[in-house]
Design an enzyme around this catalytic site. Structure first.
Site, PDB file in Angstrom:
ATOM      1  N   ARG A 180       0.845  -1.192   0.000  1.00 19.45           N
ATOM      2  CA  ARG A 180       0.000   0.000   0.000  1.00 19.45           C
ATOM      3  C   ARG A 180       0.884   1.247   0.000  1.00 19.45           C
ATOM      4  NH1 ARG A 180      -4.868   2.199   2.304  1.00 19.45           N
ATOM      5  NH2 ARG A 180      -4.696   4.446   1.957  1.00 19.45           N
ATOM      6  N   ARG A 183      -4.996   2.038  -4.818  1.00 20.23           N
ATOM      7  CA  ARG A 183      -4.260   1.301  -3.790  1.00 20.23           C
ATOM      8  C   ARG A 183      -4.387  -0.201  -4.006  1.00 20.23           C
ATOM      9  NH1 ARG A 183      -7.674   4.554   0.410  1.00 20.23           N
ATOM     10  NH2 ARG A 183      -7.057   6.031  -1.189  1.00 20.23           N
ATOM     11  N   ASP A 205      -6.766  -1.549   0.907  1.00 19.31           N
ATOM     12  CA  ASP A 205      -7.259  -0.617   1.902  1.00 19.31           C
ATOM     13  C   ASP A 205      -7.968  -1.435   2.972  1.00 19.31           C
ATOM     14  OD1 ASP A 205      -7.743   1.901   2.985  1.00 19.31           O
ATOM     15  OD2 ASP A 205      -9.642   2.141   1.944  1.00 19.31           O
ATOM     16  N   ASP A 223      -9.953  -0.724   6.478  1.00 22.71           N
ATOM     17  CA  ASP A 223     -10.511   0.278   7.378  1.00 22.71           C
ATOM     18  C   ASP A 223     -11.288  -0.398   8.502  1.00 22.71           C
ATOM     19  OD1 ASP A 223      -9.617   2.598   6.104  1.00 22.71           O
ATOM     20  OD2 ASP A 223     -11.338   2.639   4.753  1.00 22.71           O
TER      21      ASP A 223
END
Length: 203
Positions: free
Chosen positions: A119, A128, A131, A133
């Site tokens: 990343r 990217r 990711d 989250d």
């Protein structure tokens, strides 16, 4: 949707976890030590996107103090916050975890998994490889700039809400309400299920 898979995948980010540690984690999962439910969103729009997402799921499962309990269907989505057509589309999914890690340690692990898949953080909303989250962690609400909980934009994002609703129709986003209601209030334009793709739930 959450079918098990045969062994053979390895975590690219850490050395193999000793069997004794794995046993301790499994014991903690069943005898408490205060495990918490966390929801993470995964996305990739560079390289082999499905392979990257599967690698992220496997890496999370290989983390001491983390058990992956559910993996959502895969969605293909247009990139958020950029000009249409300026980036490849994303594959997105949601994973539900039980974890004995505190939120700050879970964030460190999520970032380590991102880095293992190269990343690069050159620009906001940039493309990217991966990711990861943290969408929510138990019922925690926090305005900490290092980790705002729940994720401050999750309630606006169909690419988070749709797969989360698929895997947990009764889910609630702390401070925002039922995921089903939130999903009905946002557009699903540019967010399409990929029934031909599947992420495997670790054994």
């Amino acid at each position: 949707m959450t079918r098990p898979f045969s062994k053979g995948h390895s975590d690219p980010t850490v050395q193999p976890v000793p069997a004794s540690v794995v046993q301790q984690v499994d014991d903690a999962d069943s005898t408490l030590h205060n495990p918490q439910r966390a929801v993470l969103s995964l996305g990739s729009n560079l390289g082999n996107r499905l392979e990257t997402l599967q690698g992220a799921v496997d890496a999370l499962e290989d983390t001491p103090g983390v058990r992956v309990k559910a993996v959502s269907p895969v969605y293909e989505t247009e990139p958020w916050g950029v000009e249409p057509g300026s980036q490849p589309s994303y594959l997105n999914a949601v994973v539900v975890l039980k974890t004995t890690l505190p939120p700050s340690s879970l964030l460190e692990r999520a970032q380590a998994v991102e880095e293992a898949f190269h990343r690069v953080r050159d620009e906001q909303w940039g493309p990217r490889t991966l990711d990861v989250d943290i969408v929510s962690y138990a019922d925690v609400t926090s305005a900490d700039p290092q980790l705002t909980l729940p994720h401050p934009r999750a309630h606006q994002r169909a690419f988070v809400l749709a797969p989360w609703h698929d895997v947990d129709p009764a889910a609630e986003l702390p401070g925002q309400g039922a995921v089903a209601g939130l999903l009905s209030a946002v557009t699903r334009e540019g967010v399409a299920p990929r029934a031909d793709l599947e992420l495997r739930l670790p054994e």
